[in-house]
Design a protein around this motif. Structure first.
Motif, PDB file in Angstrom:
ATOM      1  N   ASP A   1       0.862  -1.189   0.000  1.00 29.18           N
ATOM      2  CA  ASP A   1       0.000   0.000   0.000  1.00 29.18           C
ATOM      3  C   ASP A   1       0.893   1.232   0.000  1.00 29.18           C
ATOM      4  OD1 ASP A   1      -2.718  -1.062   0.199  1.00 29.18           O
ATOM      5  OD2 ASP A   1      -2.039  -1.865   2.116  1.00 29.18           O
ATOM      6  N   ALA A   5       1.054   5.603  -0.568  1.00 25.33           N
ATOM      7  CA  ALA A   5       0.425   6.922  -0.725  1.00 25.33           C
ATOM      8  C   ALA A   5       1.538   7.909  -1.032  1.00 25.33           C
ATOM      9  CB  ALA A   5      -0.320   7.329   0.534  1.00 25.33           C
ATOM     10  N   THR A  12      -1.879  10.491  -4.395  1.00 22.39           N
ATOM     11  CA  THR A  12      -1.974   9.262  -5.166  1.00 22.39           C
ATOM     12  C   THR A  12      -1.970   8.081  -4.210  1.00 22.39           C
ATOM     13  OG1 THR A  12      -0.722  10.280  -6.970  1.00 22.39           O
ATOM     14  CG2 THR A  12      -0.915   7.878  -6.984  1.00 22.39           C
ATOM     15  N   TRP A  13      -2.948   7.186  -4.379  1.00 18.42           N
ATOM     16  CA  TRP A  13      -2.988   5.941  -3.616  1.00 18.42           C
ATOM     17  C   TRP A  13      -2.777   4.798  -4.587  1.00 18.42           C
ATOM     18  CZ3 TRP A  13      -6.266   9.962  -2.366  1.00 18.42           C
ATOM     19  CH2 TRP A  13      -6.249  10.395  -1.034  1.00 18.42           C
ATOM     20  N   ARG A  51      -9.614   2.253   2.396  1.00 16.63           N
ATOM     21  CA  ARG A  51      -8.363   2.878   2.823  1.00 16.63           C
ATOM     22  C   ARG A  51      -8.270   4.312   2.305  1.00 16.63           C
ATOM     23  NH1 ARG A  51      -3.767   1.658  -0.446  1.00 16.63           N
ATOM     24  NH2 ARG A  51      -2.694   3.604  -0.274  1.00 16.63           N
ATOM     25  N   VAL A  52      -8.616   4.518   1.034  1.00 16.40           N
ATOM     26  CA  VAL A  52      -8.565   5.857   0.448  1.00 16.40           C
ATOM     27  C   VAL A  52      -9.545   6.780   1.171  1.00 16.40           C
ATOM     28  CG1 VAL A  52      -9.006   7.202  -1.648  1.00 16.40           C
ATOM     29  CG2 VAL A  52      -7.783   5.022  -1.794  1.00 16.40           C
ATOM     30  N   ASP A  67      -8.129   7.792   4.570  1.00 18.33           N
ATOM     31  CA  ASP A  67      -7.043   8.765   4.411  1.00 18.33           C
ATOM     32  C   ASP A  67      -7.581  10.128   3.978  1.00 18.33           C
ATOM     33  OD1 ASP A  67      -5.341   6.689   5.036  1.00 18.33           O
ATOM     34  OD2 ASP A  67      -4.469   6.523   3.020  1.00 18.33           O
TER      35      ASP A  67
END
Length: 195
Positions: A29, A31, A39-40, A55-56, A59
């Protein structure tokens, strides 16, 4: 590092953009935070869209708490699919058997050693742009050929301000990405993805 060249003036400017790269312990993962970009990414093993988008969302909500409301100029959903295929008798990777989008090559050319294509398509009745690319890449599995199918769906206008609406937009973009992926592959590739 950004480079700008002025050949007539024989001058070059070099500047750096502050970049913060964060990753999970297993490096899967990622970022990347820059001045105007978030950007992920998720590398293999893939855990699926629901895990990724959660997750995005988490965040993004944290960023929103810290910096407050912010306007986005561009959002995108991009999948880079690697397809490893057995070599044919000539030692080439018959990508045309796996992809529905192909370069029209004369029959007298039996096997190509390399190719690349890219096109951009404005999705009708939408503010979405689809960018599709494919190219041969170095194989990682012995006795195979490999290529990528890169499907990127981008919105750069009418981007919502509210976080919940952004995630509704991302879901719309994901559905468009899935449609373009399905349109781009043949059953032979589909069978490989279903394994």
């Amino acid at each position: 590092m950004e480079f700008q060249f002025n050949i007539e003036a024989q001058h070059a400017d070099f500047s750096t953009k502050p970049t913060i790269r964060l990753s999970s312990e297993d490096q899967a993962d990622i970022a990347v935070i820059q001045q105007q970009t978030l950007t992920w990414s998720r590398l293999a093993p893939y855990l699926g869209w629901d895990s990724f988008i959660e997750r995005v969302r988490s965040d993004a909500e944290e960023v929103h708490k810290i910096v407050g409301p912010f306007r986005l100029d561009r959002i995108g959903v991009r999948y880079i699919n690697r397809i490893d295929v057995p070599l044919n008798k000539d030692g080439g990777a018959p990508y045309g058997e796996y992809l529905a989008i192909n370069i029209d090559i004369p029959e007298s050319i039996q096997s190509v050693k390399n190719y690349a294509w890219r096109f951009e398509y404005q999705v009708p009745d939408s503010d979405l742009l689809a960018i599709l690319q494919s190219a041969i890449v170095s194989p990682e599995v012995p006795n195979t050929g490999a290529f990528i199918l890169d499907v990127d769906v981008v919105a750069s206008q009418n981007i919502p301000l509210r976080i919940d609406e952004i995630f509704i937009k991302l879901e719309e973009m994901r559905r468009a990405k899935n449609r373009f992926f399905e349109m781009s592959i043949r059953d032979e590739a589909r069978r490989m993805f279903d394994k």
